[in-house]
Enzyme design. Structure first.
Site, PDB file in Angstrom:
ATOM      1  CD  GLU A 127       2.127  -2.631  -9.114  1.00 25.22           C
ATOM      2  OE1 GLU A 127       2.250  -3.489  -8.244  1.00 25.22           O
ATOM      3  OE2 GLU A 127       2.169  -1.422  -8.873  1.00 25.22           O
TER       4      GLU A 127
ATOM      5  CB  SER B 165       0.154   7.144  -3.875  1.00 24.10           C
ATOM      6  OG  SER B 165      -0.270   6.445  -4.994  1.00 24.10           O
TER       7      SER B 165
ATOM      8  NE  ARG C  10       1.921  -8.466  -1.940  1.00 18.80           N
ATOM      9  CZ  ARG C  10       1.563  -7.182  -1.842  1.00 18.80           C
ATOM     10  NH1 ARG C  10       0.317  -6.800  -2.023  1.00 18.80           N
ATOM     11  NH2 ARG C  10       2.457  -6.272  -1.562  1.00 18.80           N
ATOM     12  N   PRO C  11       1.051  -9.922   2.864  1.00 19.65           N
ATOM     13  CG  PRO C  11       3.058  -9.840   4.084  1.00 19.65           C
ATOM     14  CD  PRO C  11       2.292 -10.680   3.105  1.00 19.65           C
ATOM     15  CB  SER C  12      -0.745  -4.330   2.481  1.00 19.21           C
ATOM     16  OG  SER C  12      -0.409  -3.005   2.127  1.00 19.21           O
TER      17      SER C  12
ATOM     18  CG  ASP D 243      -2.651   7.196  -8.256  1.00 19.43           C
ATOM     19  OD1 ASP D 243      -2.252   7.923  -9.180  1.00 19.43           O
ATOM     20  OD2 ASP D 243      -1.882   6.632  -7.461  1.00 19.43           O
TER      21      ASP D 243
ATOM     22  CB  THR E 275       1.108   0.763   0.949  1.00 23.83           C
ATOM     23  OG1 THR E 275      -0.044   0.035   0.530  1.00 23.83           O
ATOM     24  CG2 THR E 275       2.148   0.733  -0.144  1.00 23.83           C
TER      25      THR E 275
END
Ligand SMILES: CC(=O)N[C@H]1[C@@H](OP(=O)(O)O)O[C@H](CO)[C@@H](O)[C@@H]1O
Ligand SMILES: [Mg+2]
Length: 610
Positions: A420, A79, A560-562, A322, A564
């Site tokens: 998002e 991605s 927050r913990p990612s 992207d 990815t």
């Protein structure tokens, strides 16, 4: 545009010993403790992936069998991540993300320490499937796996491993070559068209995809000429510039350009000129360009294309995709040279207000279908307020990640818009929407073709074909937004001015173990470590007191913990850029102190924008 290559696996499965030696030939990398599925599939530096890819080739065949022979998909991409990374997204037979229960099986198989244990898992799944779908010959049901890949240099090699392993299981593999992620999901969805209400199955290949998108888009533009108010292309929306992030999207837009040429020749009005910049090979994938860079840094993309390709180009109407073309953001430079970003939140506002307006032309009370928008905690506070107060729609906040927002849109709404902030999103139309269309059709039969309700019906009917129903799709979303702007006679500036974003800041902090941070369900607050949320709340309260504003959204930050990346993400917004930057700096410091930060302490941001 090339036709897919179809490989047929042997009808006699290869002996277990041979399957085991295929697994053995690609052992687990010694440096990796375990593979995790993350927010959107497996994603790692490419050299770590062959082991997982062989196993996922086997797994995808089993997944297809477990659905009684429905077709599934494997997309090879990392991605928006850098060129060195690669990964895999698995598409279930409805075209959406892999079912959560099977995600667990995928992770177990990817992490089996050796071929012996992998074979145990494979035979357990095989036994379960054979019990569910007994076949006369005692084998597994039909298996079909669609494979697609992005433009990364290691993608062809990794794709070969998937193909080989799925063939070894006896599956049929349909190799689509280089495609975008949403194209692959679209193929899978149409290959199992019977699963989706209201979808007319198309050919599940590239030409089927382009046809349905381009023709429904052109038909939507055509409705602009009917009501006398829409259908205006302002001078500064005549050329649409697409930053392809030096990835697959740039190549695929070229096909649209050719189709647009034909449509134009056939007399289709209102089409913009498409100009693509940042092709594969012109610059590094996703680096200082593309949707992730533009949205996170709120800066224009670098233009890598040679000068002759950029000649005469205006920056008044631009998009950035992207690396696998499932995200899109819009942006423009105003007359003073100032950059403006229109992110996923702005897209959600534009699209949901358009759909509601059209629905109301047929159903003025707005009671027949439940519309709403799903956002994540990253949605700008101003967008949420605008959706609730001006668009007057329902808003639900879901956990970050397409699989969560997609599920929430399905669950809560008959017409569910989800985006998002980073530009990944789509609109899902549920069974009640299709019933509504059928009823409206019956009700309006015999009324003048060009009355407003009939035009609205024509527009609404086209949307499920234009809007990719499987996942967010940069090309489909770009065409949808362009059509809405055209129908409204707007440019990006008019759209941008619907509301002003609260200044915001996003950042990342490295910690020894990001799993020490836990959050509530929609990630708006941290639940562990214990002291963290209290400290964040005090920082927010102090900022609110300093800003001393009675109107508008309050300053807000969350961490927050990612899913990815190996990092903790920080988001902050306030009424000034200075406030957002200092709130983000404070949150970063709190993470560093309370959650085991590594390296040197984060430096506070110095505001350089007002
Ligand atoms: C803040 C942000 O943009 N997070 C992204 C990012 O997830 P993280 O879990 O935040 O790393 O990648 C996901 C997959 O592409 C995408 O769904 C999500 O929105
Ligand atoms: Mg993507």
């Amino acid at each position: 545009m090339t036709a897919p290559t179809i490989h047929h696996g042997s009808s006699i499965p290869i002996p277990p010993a041979q399957l085991a030696s295929l697994i053995d030939a690609h052992p687990k990398p010694p440096t990796l403790s375990s593979y995790s599925y993350g927010t959107a599939g497996f994603r790692y530096p490419a050299p770590l992936l062959p082991c997982a890819f062989v196993r996922m080739g086997i797994f995808s065949a089993l997944r297809s069998a477990s659905l009684g022979g429905e077709e599934v998909g494997v997309m090879i991409t990392a991605s928006h991540n850098p060129e060195e990374d690669n990964g895999m997204k698995l598409a279930d037979s409805n075209g959406g993300m892999l079912d959560a229960a099977w995600e667990e099986h995928a992770v177990s198989l990817a992490n089996a320490p050796n071929s012996k244990e992998a074979m145990v898992l494979i035979s357990t799944l095989t036994r379960y499937i054979k019990g569910k779908y007994p076949q006369k010959n005692g084998g597994l049901p039909k298996m079909v796996v669609h494979v697609g890949r992005d433009t990364r240099s290691h993608s062809p090699g990794l794709a070969k491993l998937v193909v080989r392993a799925a063939l070894a299981m006896g599956a049929t593999v349909i190799d689509h070559g280089e495609v975008s992620t949403p194209m692959l999901h679209h193929f899978v969805m149409h290959a199992n068209g019977h699963l989706l209400p209201g979808i007319i199955p198309q050919r599940c290949n590239e030409s089927g995809y382009y046809e349905i998108m381009a023709f429904s888009y052109a038909a939507l533009l055509r409705t602009g000429k009917l009501d006398g108010v829409g259908g205006k292309r302002l001078a500064n929306t005549k050329e649409l510039v697409i930053d392809g992030a030096c990835g697959i999207g740039a190549l695929k837009i070229d096909t649209f350009r050719k189709i647009f040429g034909k449509l134009n020749a056939e007399g289709c009005v209102g089409l913009p000129m498409l100009r693509t910049v940042n092709f594969p090979g012109e610059g590094p994938l996703n680096e200082i360009c593309g949707a992730e860079y533009v949205q996170k840094l709120q800066l224009p993309p670098n233009l890598y294309s040679p000068k002759d390709k950029l000649m005469g180009m205006s920056k008044g109407y631009m998009t950035s995709f992207d690396g696998d073309a499932d995200r899109v953001v819009f942006h423009f430079e105003d007359v003073n040279g100032k950059f403006h970003l229109l992110d996923g939140d702005k897209i959600a506002v534009l699209v949901s207000s358009f759909i509601q307006e059209e629905l109301r032309c047929i159903d003025p009370d707005g009671q027949a279908v439940k519309c709403g928008v799903v956002q994540t905690a990253y949605a700008n506070g101003s967008s949420t307020l605008y959706l609730k107060n001006v668009v007057k729609t329902n808003v639900v906040v879901a956990k970050t990640g397409v699989k969560f927002v997609h599920a929430a849109a399905h669950h809560h709404f008959d017409v569910g818009v989800y985006f998002e902030a980073n530009g990944h999103g789509t609109v899902l139309f549920g069974p009640k929407f299709y019933d509504f269309i059928a009823q409206a059709d019956a009700k309006l039969r015999g009324t003048p073709r060009n009355n407003r309700a009939n035009i609205a019906l024509r527009r609404l009917r086209l949307l499920p074909a234009l809007v990719n129903q499987s996942v967010g799709d940069a090309m489909s979303d770009m065409l949808l937004v362009d059509a809405i702007l055209y129908l409204r006679g707007w440019d990006l500036n008019t759209w941008a001015q619907l509301y002003s974003d609260m200044p915001s800041k996003q950042a990342k902090v490295k910690v020894a173990d990001r799993t020490v941070i836990a959050t509530n369900d929609n990630e708006t607050a941290a639940t562990a470590p214990e002291a963290l949320q209290k400290a964040l709340q005090s920082a927010m309260d102090a900022m609110a007191a300093a800003e001393n504003r009675s109107d508008g959204p309050k300053p807000r930050c969350f961490v927050r913990p990612s899913g990815t990346e190996d990092a903790v993400r920080v988001y902050a917004e306030a009424n000034t850029q200075n406030g957002a930057d200092s709130l983000a700096s404070e949150a970063m410091m709190l993470i560093y102190k309370l959650c085991g930060g590594v390296g040197s302490p984060p430096q506070p941001f110095i505001t350089n924008r007002l």
